[in-house]
Design an enzyme around this catalytic site. Structure first.
Site: not given
Length: 667
Positions: A313, A304, A148
């Site tokens: 998060w 993903e 990422e």
């Protein structure tokens, strides 16, 4: 190197997180449900190299052996996203330095400066060891670079030095840099290269040319960082493919040069599960998938995909509604994904992502979501041979530009005008009409398209202008919008009437503009239909263009708002304002009819139709991405390949998150 083109399902798996006693039963269960691909390793540097120079691949060898026995293939992620603590302690230059001088410490992930000499040295060594170790393993088919990518905004001395080197290569002399950036403003002229630094802070209102080049430099650093990894992989594993898992559109990273280095692009897709996002989420997701396909202009992977409520998060999202996981997997395949890898096999019991749920919950008991995933695996494996080799081929493209996005973020033009959100609205209008759309880099070749939409070409390039003119002259229809032709590529305003280099083909000039922000204005079309508009009002002076719509409000009521110009064999539309979605749909429907572009004008809210082609056969993916049943009026009979050849005629009703895949011979 064609392993990446098969239609298949996979999962992300972290053997280092689990007791080895679980590995074999997991591999067996994956085989039972139809998993074909597993990604491993992208965060495991501390297990691969627990101490400097001491390498341990035995644990992964054992895990891969178990997967291989079940016929499951492996993609390995290079572990450079998470340098281990022994390394950052020994080589603190690896850790990024923030603009305020503080260190971005190790703790979660992404704690690495792309220009760190130590990172390049130690990162290259671990990748060299990994690739040599696994180059001949029959289960390994590909590699994912890092994880990422995004811009780190590091301000260490190495980044400052490399920024100067990059600028010297671009401008040659300091005098030229001063001229191109216009540093004479506010006495910002540089007298020595040592004075040129990364943006350390202070006033947020920095020179916009300087800021744009800093973002470009940052992207170039990521590109070089990835290229170093790719060179090692290609040298040691020439039969394996290479990908990267892009994420989080929009972002200031330039996707396109990174994508050029890859064999296949990949995306990490987490569609929003909240009920209040059901009216926009499926359309935003469709755009993300089309952007990913456009990185290399061919089919892609999902590395993903959401398997349960995300969390960790931040507060957790809603759990996926029944059918949600299945429907969104098919949405990705419908828009060109050949492999869909679910994140993750099992929910983590430790670390920051404990509540970013996988297919199996912390109970370790497979439940509803797992059963839904199993159903999709069966469906995908059943249709894999039929769909293999099919591609997405469209007549319409939206131009997307990293430079426009960054420049308009550096200097927001008006409240409510957001470059990517405007693209999203055009794309949503097209999707609601069932018009397949490519989203491609603004510098790409335009041949083969019938309609091009080019929102806000704020920075203008003569090569792109010539390409757009040639497209229209050859018979295409071009739509350009407000805030086009404002600046050159160095982010400096042009002293010419807007839309600058496009004025000739558009047949119009902007005599004045009004940044109306969120103030609701109205336009009236030639057939006396009224639509609302926001953001901006270019008051247009047609030279050769015809008026399509005029303003209804303000001191410029009656003045031209939208024009169309005949140019060569084609037409160029100029939209001086940002109209409501109904106007976009009306215009796009009109153009689809004129150009014989396939479309479905009466799609219910939340329903999407995507088409994959193979030879003369078209596969229509019919998706209801909403929580309510929807009915589609079919223009002719369709034969379902998902439901054993059932023929649909008249009206097809799709249950909440219902899916069907139909086929038709085109000729």
């Amino acid at each position: 190197m064609n392993n990446f083109s098969k239609i298949q399902m996979g999962v992300d798996y972290y053997p280092e997180h689990w007791d080895p006693s679980l590995w074999e039963q997991d591999a067996i269960q994956m085989k039972e449900v139809g998993v074909k691909i597993v990604r491993v390793g992208e965060f495991a540097w501390s297990r691969f190299e627990p101490e400097e120079g001491q390498f341990n691949f035995e644990w992964l060898d054992r895990a891969i052996h178990l997967f291989h026995r079940q016929g499951i293939q492996i993609v390995i992620g290079t572990p450079t996203h998470t340098p281990p603590r022994w390394l950052t302690e020994k080589c603190p230059d690896i850790l990024p330095i923030q603009a305020n001088g503080h260190t971005y410490h190790a703790g979660v992930r992404g704690h690495r400066c792309f220009n760190s000499v130590s990172l390049h040295s130690y990162g290259s060594r671990i990748i060299e060891k990994l690739t040599l170790h696994y180059k001949d393993h029959p289960a390994i088919i590909g590699w994912q670079t890092d994880n990422e990518f995004s811009l780190v905004y590091c301000h260490c001395e190495s980044c400052n030095e490399q920024f100067r080197v990059w600028l010297q290569a671009k401008y040659g002399t300091l005098e030229q840099l001063n001229q191109e950036w216009g540093t004479v403003v506010w006495s910002g002229e540089y007298n020595d290269w040592s004075q040129v630094t990364t943006p350390f802070g202070g006033s947020p209102h920095q020179n916009p040319s300087y800021q744009l080049d800093f973002y470009r430099f940052q992207s170039a650093c990521v590109e070089q960082y990835q290229q170093t990894q790719i060179e090692i992989i290609r040298r040691n594993c020439p039969e394996h493919f290479i990908t990267h898992n892009f994420h989080s559109y929009p972002q200031k990273l330039d996707l396109y040069p990174l994508g050029e280095q890859l064999d296949v692009a990949a995306f990490d897709y987490y569609p929003n599960t909240s009920p209040d996002k059901t009216s926009t989420g499926p359309y935003s997701g469709a755009l993300s998938l089309d952007v990913t396909r456009g990185i290399k202009r061919r089919n892609f992977w999902i590395m993903e995909q959401l398997s349960g409520p995300p969390g960790g998060w931040g507060p957790m999202w809603r759990t996926p509604y029944p059918g949600f996981i299945r429907a969104y997997i098919w949405q990705t395949i419908a828009r060109g994904a050949d492999t869909v890898v679910q994140f993750r096999w099992r929910s983590a019991t430790m670390g920051a992502e404990q509540f970013w749920h996988g297919l199996i919950d912390h109970s370790n008991v497979p439940g509803r979501r797992f059963e839904e995933f199993s159903q999709v695996c069966t469906e995908v494996n059943t249709l894999s041979r039929l769909l293999e080799g099919s591609i997405v081929r469209n007549d319409v493209a939206i131009l997307h530009s990293h430079d426009q996005l960054v420049a308009l973020d550096i200097q927001p033009q008006v409240e409510g005008l957001d470059y990517y959100e405007n693209i999203k609205q055009w794309h949503r209008a097209l999707t609601k009409l069932g018009i397949g759309t490519d989203v491609i880099n603004w510098t790409e070749n335009l041949s083969g398209y019938k309609l091009i939409i080019a929102p806000s070409l704020y920075l203008m390039d003569s090569t792109v202008a010539t390409s757009l003119e040639a497209f229209a002259a050859a018979g295409g229809t071009l739509i350009i919008t407000h805030r086009s032709g404002v600046k050159n590529l160095n982010n400096v305003c042009l002293m010419e009437p807007f839309p600058g280099m496009l004025s000739h083909c558009a047949g119009v000039q902007v005599s004045e503009y009004d940044p109306i922000a969120n103030s609701l204005h109205h336009i009236i079309t030639a057939d006396e239909q009224t639509y609302s508009s926001t953001q901006w009002c270019d008051i247009l002076h047609p030279t050769t263009a015809e008026v399509v719509a005029s303003y209804h409000d303000d001191f410029y009521a009656g003045k031209a708002a939208i024009t169309v110009n005949s140019f060569g064999k084609g037409k160029v539309y100029y939209l001086g304002t940002h109209p409501e979605e109904n106007y976009m749909k009306s215009l796009l429907h009109q153009l689809a009819v004129a150009h014989d572009i396939p479309h479905f004008p009466d799609l219910p809210e939340g329903v999407q139709i995507s088409v994959r082609m193979r030879d003369s056969q078209a596969f229509f993916f019919l998706l209801n991405l909403s929580r309510e049943s929807r009915s589609i009026v079919l223009d002719h009979p369709y034969k379902s390949v998902l439901y054993d050849g059932l023929t649909h005629e008249g009206t097809l009703t799709l249950e909440p998150y219902g899916v069907d895949i139909c086929t038709i011979e085109l000729y």
